[in-house]
Design a protein around this motif. Structure first.
Motif, short mmCIF file in Angstrom:
data_model
loop_
_atom_site.label_atom_id
_atom_site.label_comp_id
_atom_site.label_asym_id
_atom_site.label_seq_id
_atom_site.Cartn_x
_atom_site.Cartn_y
_atom_site.Cartn_z
N ARG A 139 0.89 -1.10 -0.07
CA ARG A 139 -0.08 -0.07 0.01
C ARG A 139 0.89 1.32 0.00
O ARG A 139 1.71 1.54 0.93
CB ARG A 139 -1.01 -0.23 1.27
CG ARG A 139 -2.02 -1.21 1.22
CD ARG A 139 -2.85 -1.37 2.44
NE ARG A 139 -3.75 -2.50 2.59
CZ ARG A 139 -3.63 -3.48 2.79
NH1 ARG A 139 -2.24 -3.71 3.40
NH2 ARG A 139 -4.44 -4.54 2.65
N ASP A 140 1.14 1.76 -1.07
CA ASP A 140 1.58 3.06 -1.11
C ASP A 140 0.84 4.10 -2.10
O ASP A 140 0.19 3.85 -3.05
CB ASP A 140 2.92 2.65 -2.08
CG ASP A 140 4.08 3.76 -2.42
OD1 ASP A 140 5.04 3.70 -1.51
OD2 ASP A 140 3.85 4.30 -3.15
N GLU A 201 -1.53 -1.60 -3.99
CA GLU A 201 -2.90 -1.02 -3.93
C GLU A 201 -2.52 0.68 -3.46
O GLU A 201 -1.86 0.89 -2.34
CB GLU A 201 -3.37 -1.41 -2.72
CG GLU A 201 -4.78 -0.91 -2.20
CD GLU A 201 -5.28 -1.44 -0.93
OE1 GLU A 201 -6.02 -0.77 0.04
OE2 GLU A 201 -5.42 -2.56 -0.80
N GLN A 202 -2.88 1.74 -4.24
CA GLN A 202 -2.50 2.81 -4.20
C GLN A 202 -3.45 3.44 -3.00
O GLN A 202 -4.50 3.33 -3.14
CB GLN A 202 -2.65 3.66 -5.39
CG GLN A 202 -2.21 5.06 -5.46
CD GLN A 202 -2.28 5.90 -6.59
OE1 GLN A 202 -2.61 5.40 -7.71
NE2 GLN A 202 -2.09 6.94 -6.44
N THR A 204 -3.79 7.04 -0.08
CA THR A 204 -3.54 8.49 -0.05
C THR A 204 -2.28 8.51 0.96
O THR A 204 -1.93 7.76 1.59
CB THR A 204 -4.71 9.46 0.57
OG1 THR A 204 -4.95 8.78 1.91
CG2 THR A 204 -5.82 8.87 -0.25
N PRO A 205 -1.50 9.69 0.80
CA PRO A 205 -0.62 9.61 1.85
C PRO A 205 -1.02 9.80 3.47
O PRO A 205 -0.24 9.45 3.99
CB PRO A 205 -0.21 11.23 1.50
CG PRO A 205 -0.57 11.55 -0.04
CD PRO A 205 -1.72 10.81 -0.09
N ALA A 206 -2.24 10.40 3.49
CA ALA A 206 -2.96 10.32 4.96
C ALA A 206 -3.14 8.86 5.31
O ALA A 206 -2.56 8.50 6.47
CB ALA A 206 -4.08 10.96 5.08
N GLN A 207 -3.59 8.07 4.52
CA GLN A 207 -3.63 6.49 4.60
C GLN A 207 -2.24 5.91 5.08
O GLN A 207 -2.32 4.96 5.84
CB GLN A 207 -4.49 5.95 3.66
CG GLN A 207 -5.89 6.18 3.62
CD GLN A 207 -6.75 5.71 2.28
OE1 GLN A 207 -6.19 5.90 1.01
NE2 GLN A 207 -7.94 5.34 2.45
N ALA A 208 -1.44 6.07 4.14
CA ALA A 208 -0.07 5.57 4.29
C ALA A 208 0.45 5.86 5.62
O ALA A 208 1.27 5.11 6.12
CB ALA A 208 0.84 5.95 3.16
N ARG A 209 0.35 7.15 6.01
CA ARG A 209 0.90 7.74 7.46
C ARG A 209 0.25 6.96 8.35
O ARG A 209 1.06 6.44 9.27
CB ARG A 209 0.69 9.09 7.55
CG ARG A 209 1.34 9.79 8.67
CD ARG A 209 0.97 11.19 8.67
NE ARG A 209 1.78 11.93 9.86
CZ ARG A 209 1.25 11.92 11.12
NH1 ARG A 209 0.12 11.51 11.42
NH2 ARG A 209 1.98 12.57 12.13
#
Length: 278
Positions: A139-140, A201-202, A204-209
């Motif tokens: 996930r990125d 799986e793409q 969002t930056p917030a989700q990745a954080r």
């Protein structure tokens, strides 16, 4: 040659130690010594460093005590110091962590070489390894973001050459990998190495954080920097970082004449790490 390797159990220090076979090596560790050549010590307590008789030193960056460490080393007879630094110095992004260590060594009057790696290929093991092992997914938020990540073995090889060979004094090697490769293609290379499908799986930056903070360790410690929330110094980021095109990009081949290792080779070297449960 008697060589002191600081940070000897780290990702780079351990490889430098292996590459110095045939030399008398003191491997500094903060833990209780458990292998031949290991000595206990801490760069934050310079007075206890085992520098007597040492001719060359691989220096892990601890800026708070760098001046004193270097002073004691030179006083004891060290004549060559190789610094594990960062390409952030080359790009003007680091003036408070690696740069003070470099300056302390340069001011000492001994032979010096700075090894300034850019993005470590190994970062992807720390970031993506847990989800690949558990779910077969990465996930990125940046599938098409690309750079020239460098194999940790290339960094160590350059450091070993600088410690043991002439011709590297006064050089600062900004080390990158041999190829521009996107995150999506990096995942494909890992999948090929482990012979398993990995779903990208793409998020969002917030989700990745959130994912990285929950993961802990390296991922949590570097989440805000890697995702663009803060700059190298820890300040809030206000603009996207772009490298200075005028800065020369070098690989291990440029530094010591050997071919630089590709991401595919790194993925193959670490295939077992992406498969084993930890």
């Amino acid at each position: 040659m008697k060589i002191l390797v600081t940070g000897a159990r780290g990702n780079i220090g351990s490889l430098v130690r292996q590459g110095l076979a045939g030399h008398e090596v003191l491997a500094l560790t903060r833990s209780t010594p458990s292998a031949p050549g290991e000595v206990q010590g801490d760069l934050t307590e310079p007075a206890g460093l085992p520098v007597a008789g040492v001719e060359a030193m691989f220096l892990f960056p601890v800026p708070e005590t760098a001046d004193e460490v270097v002073r004691l080393a030179v006083q004891a007879g060290v004549r060559r110091i190789v610094v594990l630094s960062s390409s952030a110095v080359t790009f003007g992004e680091d003036d408070s962590f690696h740069l003070p260590v470099e300056r302390a060594v340069e001011a000492s009057g001994v032979e010096w070489t700075h090894v300034r790696p850019g993005e470590f290929m190994r970062n992807k093991l720390e970031l993506w390894g847990p989800s690949i092992r558990a779910e077969g997914v990465v996930r990125d938020p940046f599938p098409d973001q690309a750079w020239y990540p460098v194999h940790e073995a290339d960094i160590a090889d350059v450091a070993v050459a600088a410690l043991t060979e002439d011709g590297h004094a006064g050089r600062a090697y900004t080390l990158n990998g041999p190829e521009l490769i996107s995150h999506r293609d990096q995942v494909a290379a890992i999948a090929a190495a482990i012979r398993r499908e990995i779903r990208f799986e793409q998020v969002t930056p917030a989700q990745a954080r959130e994912i990285y903070l929950a993961q802990g360790g390296f991922a949590a410690a570097t989440a805000d920097f890697l995702l663009g929330y803060e700059d190298y110094s820890g300040a809030e980021s206000t603009e996207e970082w772009t490298p200075d095109a005028a800065v020369e990009m070098t690989t291990m081949k440029d530094a010591i004449g050997r071919p630089a290792r590709t991401f595919a080779q790194w993925a193959s070297d670490h295939a077992h790490d992406f498969l084993r449960q930890v």
